[in-house]
Enzyme design. Structure first.
Site, PDB file in Angstrom:
ATOM      1  N   ASP A  64      25.380  22.856   7.415  1.00 20.30           N
ATOM      2  CA  ASP A  64      23.977  22.484   7.591  1.00 20.30           C
ATOM      3  C   ASP A  64      23.673  22.445   9.087  1.00 20.30           C
ATOM      4  O   ASP A  64      24.584  22.532   9.909  1.00 20.30           O
ATOM      5  CB  ASP A  64      23.694  21.105   6.960  1.00 20.30           C
ATOM      6  CG  ASP A  64      24.730  20.071   7.329  1.00 20.30           C
ATOM      7  OD1 ASP A  64      25.167  20.058   8.506  1.00 20.30           O
ATOM      8  OD2 ASP A  64      25.120  19.277   6.469  1.00 20.30           O
ATOM      9  N   ASP A  66      21.763  20.436  12.282  1.00 17.67           N
ATOM     10  CA  ASP A  66      21.189  19.172  12.728  1.00 17.67           C
ATOM     11  C   ASP A  66      20.462  19.401  14.042  1.00 17.67           C
ATOM     12  O   ASP A  66      20.917  20.160  14.894  1.00 17.67           O
ATOM     13  CB  ASP A  66      22.295  18.127  12.937  1.00 17.67           C
ATOM     14  CG  ASP A  66      23.058  17.859  11.652  1.00 17.67           C
ATOM     15  OD1 ASP A  66      22.424  17.431  10.685  1.00 17.67           O
ATOM     16  OD2 ASP A  66      24.283  18.119  11.617  1.00 17.67           O
ATOM     17  N   ASP A 156      30.409  10.967  17.642  1.00 18.65           N
ATOM     18  CA  ASP A 156      31.788  10.562  17.370  1.00 18.65           C
ATOM     19  C   ASP A 156      32.857  11.333  18.160  1.00 18.65           C
ATOM     20  O   ASP A 156      33.665  10.734  18.872  1.00 18.65           O
ATOM     21  CB  ASP A 156      32.086  10.563  15.860  1.00 18.65           C
ATOM     22  CG  ASP A 156      31.586  11.806  15.131  1.00 18.65           C
ATOM     23  OD1 ASP A 156      31.145  12.765  15.807  1.00 18.65           O
ATOM     24  OD2 ASP A 156      31.649  11.833  13.886  1.00 18.65           O
TER      25      ASP A 156
END
Ligand code: ATP
Ligand code: MG
Length: 457
Positions: A64, A66, A156
């Site tokens: 996907d 982002d 992260d």
């Protein structure tokens, strides 16, 4: 001059020009580009970020796309008609283009206020506070907006914090992510232990990305996993279920499972302490028989490998099938405690208990546990050598899954009375031969009431 060039924080990035990174515009989803251009035309800055940039650099197909922007969720909402704000504690916007959803996040900033909460925030608190932490340091609300460099620092892993801009098609790197990516290294941004405490699910993400990308976790990111693993339990069981699906259905489940076990993270995710794999052949000669790995335990990695292979071939995997496999060892333990082979009621009941136990850790939607139950129940029937039962199985809408599961049980060393082979043949022969095969079976169900049961069931 475009808005992106004057963006605060941009000066902190290392800029990698188009010729040096190899991302091609044609590999980017049309929908993602429309979101980026839509925001830019409305006067905002917008970048592709996260897994899509990482995967494009690695020559993989992003799952996907982002987008990160300085527009606030309400602004994004105004720019795109087909969009909605989701989440309370971490507000993002989903923009829909046909079947594709682009996730748009506003740059996150540092939390200046210290809001400590004892419990999960209430609806009211989520509305009033833009940041909050638990006593263990877990982030409970994260809606403080900031500059792009702060946004990068709150992501992260370094390889997940690369930004791609359509303005000159450059890559922006704030944490040496490109070097890590080229050396196939997964590194937490900042102090790994602190970042895991903030959000324990990052530990599962570490394992997922290491397995998916074939990256090595750098030692500072790896070392706290064993000690802090238990914090994963403080994440909501619904979020853990979502993560479990990603861990198992991403096409690298066997390696993911191995890594989870290697870092002791299986304990916090599964209700069953899986036994260690059997020792190598020469060691096994000297091993006492009871120390050998039970077939049910062997079935789990076999099932995961099978499902990875299916995904690689572009086939679908049923989460219910994987759940049936993962919970087979604890279910078998329950069944073995019975006085002989289980009947359908006992199997159903023990199955429900097993699912219930697992759902205390990770929610399990009913639609998924029902599939697992059906597969388990079919196991009982697929083995029964009577016509009616066999006919019933063959007409069952889960026959294929039940049969595949039966084969896995055989492959893992369970005794199924040779019925896997019988079913394989049955499916290969013409209808007349099928009828003959059925006629050779008894007309009536045989009552099996022996103690101990076949194959130790
Ligand atoms: P994939 O979509 O392939 O699973 P991804 O890296 O895109 O991988 P997402 O969950 O889609 O993962 O998140 C998009 C990006 O948001 C990540 O790359 C990362 O930069 C950031 N992100 C997501 N979850 C976290 C988290 N728990 N902590 C910090 N940053 C996160
Ligand atoms: Mg993503």
């Amino acid at each position: 001059m475009s808005r992106a060039n004057s963006l605060p924080g941009l000066d902190k990035a290392t800029v990698i020009p188009r010729e040096e990174h190899g991302i091609s515009r044609k590999d980017i989803s049309e929908a993602a580009l429309r979101v980026v251009y839509g925001l830019q035309n409305a006067g905002f800055a917008a970048f592709l970020v996260g897994g899509c940039v990482r995967d494009l650099l690695l020559g993989l197909h992003p799952k996907d796309f982002d987008v990160a922007t300085d527009a606030h969720p309400e602004d994004v909402r105004r720019v795109f008609r087909r969009s909605r704000i989701i989440g309370r504690r971490f507000r993002i916007v989903h923009v829909r283009f046909g079947r594709e959803i682009i996730e748009v996040t506003t740059f996150r900033g540092h939390h200046e206020q210290e809001n400590r909460l004892r419990e999960a925030p209430t609806r009211e608190q989520s509305r009033q506070l833009d940041s909050a932490h638990s006593h263990t340091g877990m982030t409970l609300i994260d809606n403080v907006y900031g500059n792009i460099d702060e946004d990068a620092a709150r992501r992260d892993f370094t390889v997940n914090a690369l930004y791609y801009t359509t303005d000159g098609f450059k890559l922006l790197d704030f944490h040496n992510g490109l070097a890590d990516l080229r050396e196939r290294r997964l590194r937490v941004i900042g102090d790994a232990a602190g970042r895991y405490r903030e959000d324990p699910v990052r530990m599962l993400r570490a394992v997922r990305f290491a397995a998916k990308l074939g990256f090595t976790l750098d030692s500072a990111s790896e070392q706290p996993l064993r000690e802090l693993g238990e914090l994963v339990e403080s994440a909501s069981s619904a979020r853990l279920f979502d993560e479990l699906l990603k861990l198992l259905c991403g096409g690298h489940a066997e390696e993911t499972f191995r890594l989870l076990r290697a870092h002791g993270l299986d304990r916090v995710l599964f209700c069953h302490p899986y036994a260690d794999p059997a020792p190598a052949a020469e060691e096994a000669m000297t091993e006492a028989p009871e120390q050998k790995q039970a077939p049910a335990e062997k079935l789990v990695p076999l099932a995961l490998r099978n499902s990875d292979r299916r995904i690689a071939e572009g086939l679908r995997v049923t989460p219910g099938f994987l759940l049936a496999a993962l919970l087979w060892p604890p279910l078998r333990q329950r069944l073995q405690a019975l006085d002989g082979p289980p009947n359908l009621m006992q199997l159903r009941e023990r199955g429900e208990q097993t699912v219930l136990e697992q759902s205390q850790l990770t929610t399990i939607p009913r639609r998924i546990s029902l599939v697992a139950q059906e597969i388990w129940e079919l196991q009982l029937r697929l083995e029964r050598r009577d016509r009616r039962s066999l006919r019933y199985c063959f007409d069952h809408h889960r026959f294929r899954a039940g049969y595949d599961f039966l084969l896995l049980r055989e492959e893992s060393g369970e005794d199924t009375g040779g019925m896997g082979q019988w079913w394989t043949t049955f499916q290969q022969v013409a209808e007349a031969e099928q009828t003959r095969m059925l006629e050779q079976m008894s007309a009536r169900p045989k009552r099996r009431r022996r103690r101990g049961g076949r194959g130790g069931r």
